[in-house]
Design a protein around this motif. Structure first.
Motif, PDB file in Angstrom:
ATOM      1  N   TYR A  92       8.913  42.783  96.077  1.00  0.00           N
ATOM      2  CA  TYR A  92       8.587  44.035  96.770  1.00  0.00           C
ATOM      3  C   TYR A  92       7.068  44.118  96.828  1.00  0.00           C
ATOM      4  O   TYR A  92       6.397  44.276  95.807  1.00  0.00           O
ATOM      5  CB  TYR A  92       9.170  45.195  95.955  1.00  0.00           C
ATOM      6  N   ALA A 126       4.465  67.274  92.084  1.00  0.00           N
ATOM      7  CA  ALA A 126       5.862  66.820  92.101  1.00  0.00           C
ATOM      8  C   ALA A 126       6.594  67.318  90.857  1.00  0.00           C
ATOM      9  O   ALA A 126       7.753  67.737  90.930  1.00  0.00           O
ATOM     10  CB  ALA A 126       5.924  65.297  92.216  1.00  0.00           C
ATOM     11  N   GLY A 144       9.661  52.950 101.821  1.00  0.00           N
ATOM     12  CA  GLY A 144       9.242  52.896 100.426  1.00  0.00           C
ATOM     13  C   GLY A 144      10.481  53.143  99.589  1.00  0.00           C
ATOM     14  O   GLY A 144      11.564  53.367 100.135  1.00  0.00           O
ATOM     15  N   PRO A 145      10.355  53.134  98.254  1.00  0.00           N
ATOM     16  CA  PRO A 145      11.540  53.204  97.387  1.00  0.00           C
ATOM     17  C   PRO A 145      12.508  54.329  97.749  1.00  0.00           C
ATOM     18  O   PRO A 145      13.724  54.120  97.761  1.00  0.00           O
ATOM     19  CB  PRO A 145      10.935  53.437  96.003  1.00  0.00           C
ATOM     20  N   TRP A 202      12.075  54.154  92.499  1.00  0.00           N
ATOM     21  CA  TRP A 202      11.439  52.946  91.972  1.00  0.00           C
ATOM     22  C   TRP A 202      11.791  52.762  90.492  1.00  0.00           C
ATOM     23  O   TRP A 202      12.036  51.641  90.042  1.00  0.00           O
ATOM     24  CB  TRP A 202       9.934  53.010  92.200  1.00  0.00           C
ATOM     25  N   SER A 203      11.874  53.869  89.756  1.00  0.00           N
ATOM     26  CA  SER A 203      12.224  53.717  88.341  1.00  0.00           C
ATOM     27  C   SER A 203      13.695  53.293  88.200  1.00  0.00           C
ATOM     28  O   SER A 203      14.030  52.495  87.331  1.00  0.00           O
ATOM     29  CB  SER A 203      11.868  54.980  87.547  1.00  0.00           C
ATOM     30  N   GLN A 222       8.079  58.357  84.822  1.00  0.00           N
ATOM     31  CA  GLN A 222       8.895  58.114  86.012  1.00  0.00           C
ATOM     32  C   GLN A 222       8.043  57.926  87.267  1.00  0.00           C
ATOM     33  O   GLN A 222       8.323  57.079  88.103  1.00  0.00           O
ATOM     34  CB  GLN A 222       9.866  59.268  86.211  1.00  0.00           C
ATOM     35  N   VAL A 223       6.984  58.737  87.399  1.00  0.00           N
ATOM     36  CA  VAL A 223       6.252  58.750  88.669  1.00  0.00           C
ATOM     37  C   VAL A 223       5.075  57.763  88.707  1.00  0.00           C
ATOM     38  O   VAL A 223       4.732  57.243  89.772  1.00  0.00           O
ATOM     39  CB  VAL A 223       5.772  60.188  89.004  1.00  0.00           C
ATOM     40  N   SER A 266      10.191  58.836  95.533  1.00  0.00           N
ATOM     41  CA  SER A 266       9.792  57.435  95.390  1.00  0.00           C
ATOM     42  C   SER A 266       9.697  57.057  93.919  1.00  0.00           C
ATOM     43  O   SER A 266      10.103  55.949  93.524  1.00  0.00           O
ATOM     44  CB  SER A 266       8.444  57.182  96.077  1.00  0.00           C
ATOM     45  N   GLY A 267       9.149  57.974  93.101  1.00  0.00           N
ATOM     46  CA  GLY A 267       9.066  57.714  91.666  1.00  0.00           C
ATOM     47  C   GLY A 267      10.451  57.516  91.068  1.00  0.00           C
ATOM     48  O   GLY A 267      10.701  56.577  90.305  1.00  0.00           O
ATOM     49  N   LEU A 268      11.359  58.387  91.449  1.00  0.00           N
ATOM     50  CA  LEU A 268      12.731  58.333  90.940  1.00  0.00           C
ATOM     51  C   LEU A 268      13.421  57.034  91.369  1.00  0.00           C
ATOM     52  O   LEU A 268      14.024  56.324  90.556  1.00  0.00           O
ATOM     53  CB  LEU A 268      13.499  59.544  91.488  1.00  0.00           C
ATOM     54  N   SER A 282       3.318  45.560  97.910  1.00  0.00           N
ATOM     55  CA  SER A 282       2.545  46.749  98.264  1.00  0.00           C
ATOM     56  C   SER A 282       2.036  46.609  99.690  1.00  0.00           C
ATOM     57  O   SER A 282       1.868  45.494 100.194  1.00  0.00           O
ATOM     58  CB  SER A 282       1.356  46.922  97.311  1.00  0.00           C
ATOM     59  N   TYR A 329       8.137  62.758  82.881  1.00  0.00           N
ATOM     60  CA  TYR A 329       7.889  62.749  84.320  1.00  0.00           C
ATOM     61  C   TYR A 329       6.803  61.741  84.683  1.00  0.00           C
ATOM     62  O   TYR A 329       6.905  61.011  85.679  1.00  0.00           O
ATOM     63  CB  TYR A 329       7.521  64.141  84.845  1.00  0.00           C
ATOM     64  N   TRP A 350       5.292  54.312  90.367  1.00  0.00           N
ATOM     65  CA  TRP A 350       5.233  54.421  91.831  1.00  0.00           C
ATOM     66  C   TRP A 350       3.786  54.568  92.307  1.00  0.00           C
ATOM     67  O   TRP A 350       3.358  53.888  93.248  1.00  0.00           O
ATOM     68  CB  TRP A 350       6.083  55.594  92.321  1.00  0.00           C
ATOM     69  N   ASN A 357       2.150  56.355 100.714  1.00  0.00           N
ATOM     70  CA  ASN A 357       1.777  54.982 101.030  1.00  0.00           C
ATOM     71  C   ASN A 357       3.035  54.123 101.180  1.00  0.00           C
ATOM     72  O   ASN A 357       3.848  54.042 100.269  1.00  0.00           O
ATOM     73  CB  ASN A 357       0.909  54.451  99.881  1.00  0.00           C
ATOM     74  N   THR A 411       6.637  61.761  96.954  1.00  0.00           N
ATOM     75  CA  THR A 411       6.103  61.260  95.683  1.00  0.00           C
ATOM     76  C   THR A 411       7.190  61.305  94.616  1.00  0.00           C
ATOM     77  O   THR A 411       7.402  60.336  93.881  1.00  0.00           O
ATOM     78  CB  THR A 411       4.896  62.125  95.251  1.00  0.00           C
ATOM     79  N   HIS A 412       7.884  62.444  94.557  1.00  0.00           N
ATOM     80  CA  HIS A 412       8.948  62.616  93.574  1.00  0.00           C
ATOM     81  C   HIS A 412      10.085  61.606  93.797  1.00  0.00           C
ATOM     82  O   HIS A 412      10.496  60.887  92.875  1.00  0.00           O
ATOM     83  CB  HIS A 412       9.498  64.034  93.649  1.00  0.00           C
ATOM     84  N   HIS A 463       7.356  43.480  91.556  1.00  0.00           N
ATOM     85  CA  HIS A 463       6.305  43.983  92.430  1.00  0.00           C
ATOM     86  C   HIS A 463       5.232  42.926  92.650  1.00  0.00           C
ATOM     87  O   HIS A 463       4.854  42.209  91.736  1.00  0.00           O
ATOM     88  CB  HIS A 463       5.675  45.234  91.804  1.00  0.00           C
ATOM     89  N   MET A 483       5.399  50.775 101.596  1.00  0.00           N
ATOM     90  CA  MET A 483       5.398  49.433 101.016  1.00  0.00           C
ATOM     91  C   MET A 483       5.275  48.373 102.108  1.00  0.00           C
ATOM     92  O   MET A 483       5.667  48.589 103.260  1.00  0.00           O
ATOM     93  CB  MET A 483       6.664  49.219 100.198  1.00  0.00           C
ATOM     94  N   ILE A 508       2.156  51.135  92.248  1.00  0.00           N
ATOM     95  CA  ILE A 508       2.464  50.120  93.278  1.00  0.00           C
ATOM     96  C   ILE A 508       2.134  50.621  94.683  1.00  0.00           C
ATOM     97  O   ILE A 508       2.179  49.852  95.641  1.00  0.00           O
ATOM     98  CB  ILE A 508       3.931  49.620  93.236  1.00  0.00           C
ATOM     99  N   SER A 509       1.818  51.910  94.813  1.00  0.00           N
ATOM    100  CA  SER A 509       1.477  52.426  96.153  1.00  0.00           C
ATOM    101  C   SER A 509      -0.041  52.623  96.248  1.00  0.00           C
ATOM    102  O   SER A 509      -0.773  51.673  96.524  1.00  0.00           O
ATOM    103  CB  SER A 509       2.256  53.707  96.449  1.00  0.00           C
ATOM    104  N   ASP A 510      -0.533  53.830  95.992  1.00  0.00           N
ATOM    105  CA  ASP A 510      -1.961  54.095  96.211  1.00  0.00           C
ATOM    106  C   ASP A 510      -2.874  53.206  95.363  1.00  0.00           C
ATOM    107  O   ASP A 510      -3.875  52.686  95.855  1.00  0.00           O
ATOM    108  CB  ASP A 510      -2.277  55.570  95.929  1.00  0.00           C
TER     109      ASP A 510
END
Lengths: 355, 355
Positions: free
Chosen positions: B227, A119, B211-212, B281-282, A335-336, B277-279, B229, A332, A339, B149, B274-275, B293, B151, A342-344
């Protein structure tokens, strides 16, 4: 009559030029760090070459030379830069002696896992930063396949404290070795062919290799009981290198075929690593009940991380580009990772809480 | 003279036929479940089409119709089977009413996460089993992108026990909804456009979306604090469908271009998810400190899993192919999960033990 003859000739030349244009074959020579038929890493280059050839109807052909041919497994960077080879398949961090900033594009201790790092490459600043490092050398660099999270190594005795690391004789190369040495480990470098015997005879107490898929054939599980989860290479990405002049000579369709073939082969290698590691680890557990999984205790992890942070800071403090890369990766990750957690991570912990 | 004129004509015809052969354009029409410019899922089809066109030098063109054009978001299977469209981009489990065994190829509750499932598809029996399900319908099916994954959903009150699920009004469609209903949840189906208002007014107490990355624009985080999992879609893979007759008409190089473009677009979507969702969620965490969470407590997870296992067993007990698929997935999960646990899971837990 002469006019018509000329017309016929012109038509034939036109036809021939179309054939030439449509059918012209581009043969690229690729040097890989790995030996012939090397599993997973070598599969990535063959997979890439097969896709490129089939997608181009044979117009793009990649000839692969393994290390038994070119004799320079860690000279790929130089050979592709000099134009001796058109392409390479290697790991960026092998070249940190020549270009220190190359090391950040393979993996960083306590850094991103494979999907997070992809990512960063493709949707963050990773590709642009890698270009900044390689363009001055006339090279293009692309992700070339991920081994997945590498294991921390095979140990004959358990590590329960920092004390247990003092004087421990361990084979662990590169940056991880530097960190371990700071914690009192007697780091040694032993050629791969002598590792098994060295561990068996007690010349070393521990070693780090890759993960179950590539460790299995080395046989370490037969002579060491403790297999530790890693911290040092959470998502090791190898790389494709291409000489920029070679790239620019390719027509646009073949450039895109090559780009996509490399990208798919890289992803495929990550997935193949997942498969092969699952298979090998399940065989080890079945056939070698002596083998036990361990994680390093918190005080060891804390010390490893503090030392890593200090060494990374020292390596980058006088180099603005290094700082830019390190800061980009750290930002980065911040930031990632929440996530991923809370997911995998939450899912894996929830569905099997005891492990 | 006539001979030469004939020769000239023949040469020109030959030249023209070469042009035709080399330049013949194949236009494939693709129907996607998603609306126009739908993020991530729609990006996957556009990414695939762009790669196919560039790699083929324009010989392979994919025209994408979104749901606003074809008006049948859940009719993709029928339209591609009937030849109204050449290709589709949808999710296999939407069609379990027509072909019950389609549901296993998207995701299964308590099943594999994305890299594990890709390994099952490409290095285990996944692709062969999917072919067994789709070939009788004259269709080819390929992985089309993973959301990561998913939520477990947005809840206005915490879930601390099985008791808290009794009478809880929740929007959660499909198989997960069937499982929740068995545990006493009042499962309702509400169109996406009314979800926010329904949650705000208390018509429902909870809902599950994705997901986010896709939840953010729905705004649920503004009106629900918890939120959770997930357990129900650990690695939801969408799919490309192709009419087999269309596939067979393509020359070999375009088949390979299409196969690789789909494969890369699928992987890319997983990484983009992945990217994004990270963005997202943050951003949620920064801008909405109310959002917290949570993971479901062990007694809820245990009940969800037992109910899932029972319903999966009932769904497959009279269908040998369903049994073959379920057993293959369970056996593969048992082989690969221990590796995930000692690699990424152990690493994530070790480097941030408190979370």
């Amino acid at each position: 009559m002469r006019k018509i003859r000329l017309l016929a000739t012109a038509a034939l030349l036109f036809a021939a030029s179309l054939v030439t244009q449509a059918e012209q074959t581009h043969v690229l020579r690729l040097a890989e760090t790995w030996g012939p038929n090397y599993p997973i890493l070598g599969d990535a280059t063959r997979n890439m070459a097969a896709m490129a050839e089939a997608m181009s109807g044979g117009r793009l052909q990649i000839r692969i030379d393994s290390s038994n041919r070119h004799k320079a497994p860690f000279g790929i960077f130089d050979m592709v830069k000099a134009g001796q080879y058109d392409m390479g398949h290697t790991a960026s961090y092998y070249y940190k002696g020549k270009i220190p900033n190359a090391m950040y594009f393979t993996t960083v201790p306590f850094g991103m896992i494979a999907p997070e790092q992809y990512a960063w490459f493709y949707f963050g600043d990773g590709m642009a930063l890698m270009e900044k490092v390689y363009a001055p050398h006339g090279l293009l660099s692309f992700p070339g396949g991920n081994t997945g999270n590498q294991m921390g190594g095979w140990f004959r005795e358990e590590i329960n404290s920092l004390e247990d690391l003092q004087g421990l004789k361990m084979r662990t190369p590169g940056f991880a070795g530097e960190v371990m040495a700071e914690l009192g480990v007697a780091v040694t470098n032993i050629p791969p062919g002598e590792l098994y015997t060295s561990l068996e005879r007690g010349t070393i107490d521990a070693l780090e290799w890759v993960g179950p898929a590539l460790d299995f054939s080395m046989g370490f599980h037969q002579i060491a009981d403790y297999y530790y989860s890693g911290w040092q290479e959470p998502g090791a990405e190898v790389q494709f290198l291409i000489n920029q002049r070679v790239w620019e000579r390719l027509p646009a369709d073949l450039q895109e075929i090559l780009r996509v073939a490399m990208r798919t082969a890289a992803y495929d290698m990550y997935i193949q690593s997942t498969h092969a590691s699952g298979l090998a680890w399940s065989r080890m557990q079945e056939e070698y009940p002596n083998v036990q999984h361990r994680t390093f205790p918190p005080e060891v992890i804390d010390a490893l991380r503090q030392t890593t942070d200090r060494l990374l800071l020292e390596a980058s403090e006088n180099d603005p580009l290094a700082q830019e890369i390190v800061r980009s990766q750290q930002a980065y990750l911040q930031q990632v990772r929440p996530w991923t957690n809370i997911s995998d991570r939450a899912y894996l912990n929830t569905v099997a809480p005891s492990e």
